[in-house]
Motif scaffolding. Structure first.
Motif, short mmCIF file in Angstrom:
data_model
loop_
_atom_site.label_atom_id
_atom_site.label_comp_id
_atom_site.label_asym_id
_atom_site.label_seq_id
_atom_site.Cartn_x
_atom_site.Cartn_y
_atom_site.Cartn_z
N ILE A 226 0.82 -1.21 0.00
CA ILE A 226 0.00 0.00 0.00
C ILE A 226 0.85 1.26 0.00
O ILE A 226 0.42 2.32 -0.45
N TYR A 227 2.11 1.18 0.49
CA TYR A 227 2.96 2.36 0.56
C TYR A 227 4.03 2.41 -0.53
O TYR A 227 4.72 3.42 -0.67
N ARG A 228 4.22 1.34 -1.28
CA ARG A 228 5.23 1.30 -2.33
C ARG A 228 4.63 0.71 -3.59
O ARG A 228 4.13 -0.41 -3.56
N GLN A 229 4.72 1.44 -4.70
CA GLN A 229 4.14 0.99 -5.96
C GLN A 229 5.11 1.28 -7.10
O GLN A 229 6.08 2.02 -6.95
N ASN A 230 4.80 0.70 -8.25
CA ASN A 230 5.57 0.93 -9.47
C ASN A 230 4.82 1.93 -10.34
O ASN A 230 3.62 1.78 -10.57
N TYR A 231 5.53 2.94 -10.84
CA TYR A 231 4.85 4.05 -11.51
C TYR A 231 5.44 4.33 -12.90
O TYR A 231 5.77 5.47 -13.23
N HIS A 232 5.61 3.31 -13.72
CA HIS A 232 6.13 3.54 -15.05
C HIS A 232 5.67 2.45 -16.02
O HIS A 232 5.16 1.41 -15.61
N ILE A 233 5.84 2.73 -17.30
CA ILE A 233 5.46 1.83 -18.40
C ILE A 233 6.75 1.37 -19.07
O ILE A 233 7.62 2.19 -19.40
N VAL A 234 6.90 0.08 -19.31
CA VAL A 234 8.11 -0.47 -19.92
C VAL A 234 7.81 -0.87 -21.36
O VAL A 234 6.75 -1.43 -21.65
N HIS A 235 8.76 -0.60 -22.27
CA HIS A 235 8.57 -1.03 -23.65
C HIS A 235 9.89 -1.47 -24.28
O HIS A 235 10.97 -1.10 -23.83
N GLY A 236 9.78 -2.27 -25.32
CA GLY A 236 10.92 -2.70 -26.11
C GLY A 236 10.51 -2.86 -27.56
O GLY A 236 9.34 -3.04 -27.87
N VAL A 237 11.49 -2.79 -28.46
CA VAL A 237 11.20 -2.87 -29.89
C VAL A 237 12.20 -3.80 -30.57
O VAL A 237 13.39 -3.79 -30.26
N SER A 238 11.70 -4.62 -31.51
CA SER A 238 12.55 -5.49 -32.31
C SER A 238 12.41 -5.10 -33.78
O SER A 238 11.80 -4.09 -34.11
N LYS A 239 12.94 -5.92 -34.68
CA LYS A 239 12.85 -5.63 -36.10
C LYS A 239 11.41 -5.68 -36.62
O LYS A 239 11.12 -5.14 -37.67
N ASN A 240 10.53 -6.35 -35.87
CA ASN A 240 9.15 -6.48 -36.34
C ASN A 240 8.08 -6.20 -35.31
O ASN A 240 6.91 -6.10 -35.67
N ARG A 241 8.46 -6.06 -34.02
CA ARG A 241 7.43 -5.98 -32.99
C ARG A 241 7.74 -4.90 -31.96
O ARG A 241 8.90 -4.49 -31.78
N ILE A 242 6.69 -4.46 -31.28
CA ILE A 242 6.80 -3.57 -30.13
C ILE A 242 6.08 -4.23 -28.96
O ILE A 242 4.92 -4.66 -29.11
N ARG A 243 6.75 -4.33 -27.82
CA ARG A 243 6.14 -4.91 -26.62
C ARG A 243 6.04 -3.86 -25.53
O ARG A 243 6.95 -3.03 -25.35
N VAL A 244 4.94 -3.92 -24.77
CA VAL A 244 4.68 -2.97 -23.69
C VAL A 244 4.19 -3.72 -22.47
O VAL A 244 3.31 -4.60 -22.59
N TRP A 245 4.75 -3.39 -21.30
CA TRP A 245 4.37 -4.00 -20.04
C TRP A 245 3.95 -2.92 -19.04
O TRP A 245 4.60 -1.88 -18.93
N ILE A 246 2.89 -3.18 -18.25
CA ILE A 246 2.57 -2.35 -17.10
C ILE A 246 2.33 -3.26 -15.89
O ILE A 246 2.17 -4.48 -16.04
N ASP A 247 2.28 -2.65 -14.72
CA ASP A 247 2.18 -3.41 -13.47
C ASP A 247 0.86 -4.18 -13.42
O ASP A 247 -0.21 -3.63 -13.61
N SER A 248 0.96 -5.48 -13.13
CA SER A 248 -0.23 -6.33 -13.12
C SER A 248 -0.66 -6.72 -11.71
O SER A 248 -1.54 -7.56 -11.53
N GLN A 249 -0.07 -6.10 -10.69
CA GLN A 249 -0.39 -6.46 -9.31
C GLN A 249 -1.66 -5.77 -8.81
O GLN A 249 -2.15 -4.81 -9.40
#
Length: 427
Positions: A226-249
């Motif tokens: 409740i006092y500590r959280q993740n506050y950002h969006i992560v992404h990566g890119v390859s020759k054909n794809r873009i991936r995006v992750w956000i906190d799933s907790q």
């Protein structure tokens, strides 16, 4: 150590336009402004009106060091919160979000935890290793922004993708994967020269209120608390794809600035936007690459990087060569944040830190003391889909020039002094 330094070859037309791609004069550019962490909200945060009457398309926030040993070097601000102030370890990172009227920029500022956040922090020690050590509260910042209409049309564009952070009501329910992880096909069959991934954030009442740019790694990963959280969006890119992750907790956020940063805004959902440009659309004017990691022979953290381009717009990525994200590139930043306690079974903290001037580029990377990596995608993000930690990675550096009123003369002088070949097209 493996390093490739591709010679800069610039073609100038009769009008003085440089090829590869030269960014146009920014639609908004601030002067260099004084900024200070831990010195009261008025000095640690600025709301900078940009006057565009629309949401800027590309925002570039540069952080200039005023102190040795990195005096004059530029660190890149980031679109996500690296960490809160509830840990004893030092951290740094200037962050920003933006909307149709302003760009909000913030340095760390004491909330209810430790007074240990800096505008610039670098470590060559136990948990990061790199060019040097620095702890600085005071910096100068400069903000540049461009309209969509001022830039080449993206070769790939996908917008209005709904995403929502982990379940906010029932702890025992897992997030739906499509809410917290996206894998989109851009189909270039080559690495984009430039990529923009950002989230149109939704405040709790449902109104779209701000834009946050994605980052390239989990800075610090927190288990649901409740006092500590993740506050950002992560992404990566390859020759054909873009991936995006956000906190799933449970009780997760996409962005929040209350704790350790004085940005009074938080969001648990939003609409993802992705844009990518092919190399023949936005070719870098300067390009280089090298390897970093504890297993790299003769690893070096400072390299010559003569920015012969004017007013450089520089971006640095790390490319993973192993694991579920082999071939994906993850964006570096100017933020350094870590914890000494293992928080995640895959990756507790990570990402590449870089800074540059007109002569050199410098690097810092996580050590292998605990599970920190140049590539860091926590299993708490995206329901653990393609989570990964890699300590060794290839570093890819690209730089573009930015036009100014005196661009033509300055580019000629810079190229002449550097000994690079100059070609002038037929008039």
């Amino acid at each position: 150590m493996f390093a490739v330094w591709t010679s800069l070859f610039v073609v100038l037309s009769c009008s003085g336009t440089a090829i590869g791609y030269q960014f146009p004069v920014p639609d908004f550019e601030s002067p260099w402004l004084p900024f200070e962490a831990q010195a009261g909200k008025s000095k640690a945060m600025r709301e900078i009106p940009h006057g565009l009457n629309e949401v800027p398309f590309i925002v570039d926030v540069q952080v200039k060091s005023l102190d040795a040993p990195n005096k004059g070097y530029i660190f890149q601000a980031t679109g996500g919160i690296p960490r809160d102030d509830d840990e004893p370890e030092p951290y740094s990172g200037v962050v920003y979000i933006y909307d149709e009227s302003k760009i909000i920029v913030s340095a760390p500022h004491h909330g209810n935890g430790a007074n240990n956040g800096y505008a610039i922090y670098t470590e060559d020690g136990n948990y990061y290793t790199g060019a040097n050590n620095q702890s600085s509260y005071s910096v100068d910042i400069r903000v540049r922004a461009w309209r969509m209409s001022s830039l080449p049309k993206a070769d790939f564009e996908k917008t209005s993708i709904p995403m929502k952070a982990g379940n906010t009501t029932y702890r025992h329910l897992r997030a739906i994967v499509s809410d917290v992880y996206r894998d989109e096909f851009h189909g270039f069959n080559e690495y984009p020269s430039m990529i923009l991934v950002r989230m149109n954030l939704t405040f709790t009442r449902g109104k779209l209120t701000a834009m946050a740019d994605a980052v390239g790694a989990n800075f610090v990963t927190y288990r649901d608390n409740i006092y500590r959280q993740n506050y950002h969006i992560v992404h990566g890119v390859s020759k054909n794809r873009i991936r995006v992750w956000i906190d799933s907790q449970y009780r997760a956020y996409i962005f929040a600035g209350y704790d350790g940063y004085p940005i009074s805004f938080f969001a648990v959902e939003g609409y993802l936007e992705m844009y990518a440009w092919k190399p023949n659309t936005m070719a870098a004017q300067e390009y280089s690459q090298t390897l970093l990691g504890p297993n790299v022979p003769n690893e070096t953290f400072e390299m010559p990087y003569k920015n012969n381009v004017l007013n450089p717009f520089t971006r640095v990525w790390v490319r993973s060569n192993t694991g579920p994200n082999a071939g994906f590139m993850f964006l570096g930043s100017g933020a350094m944040a870590y914890v000494k306690t293992v928080r995640d079974s895959v990756c507790s903290y990570g990402g590449l830190v870089y800074a540059y001037d007109t002569v050199n580029i410098r690097f810092w990377r996580p050590t292998s003391a605990i599970n920190g990596g140049l590539t860091c995608v926590s299993h708490f993000f995206g329901n653990g889909t393609n989570s990964q930690m890699s300590t060794d990675a290839e570093v890819v550096i690209r730089s573009w020039g930015v036009d100014s009123i005196s661009e033509y003369n300055l580019v000629i002088v810079q190229l002449y002094n550097s000994g690079h070949e100059i070609m002038i097209g037929n008039c």
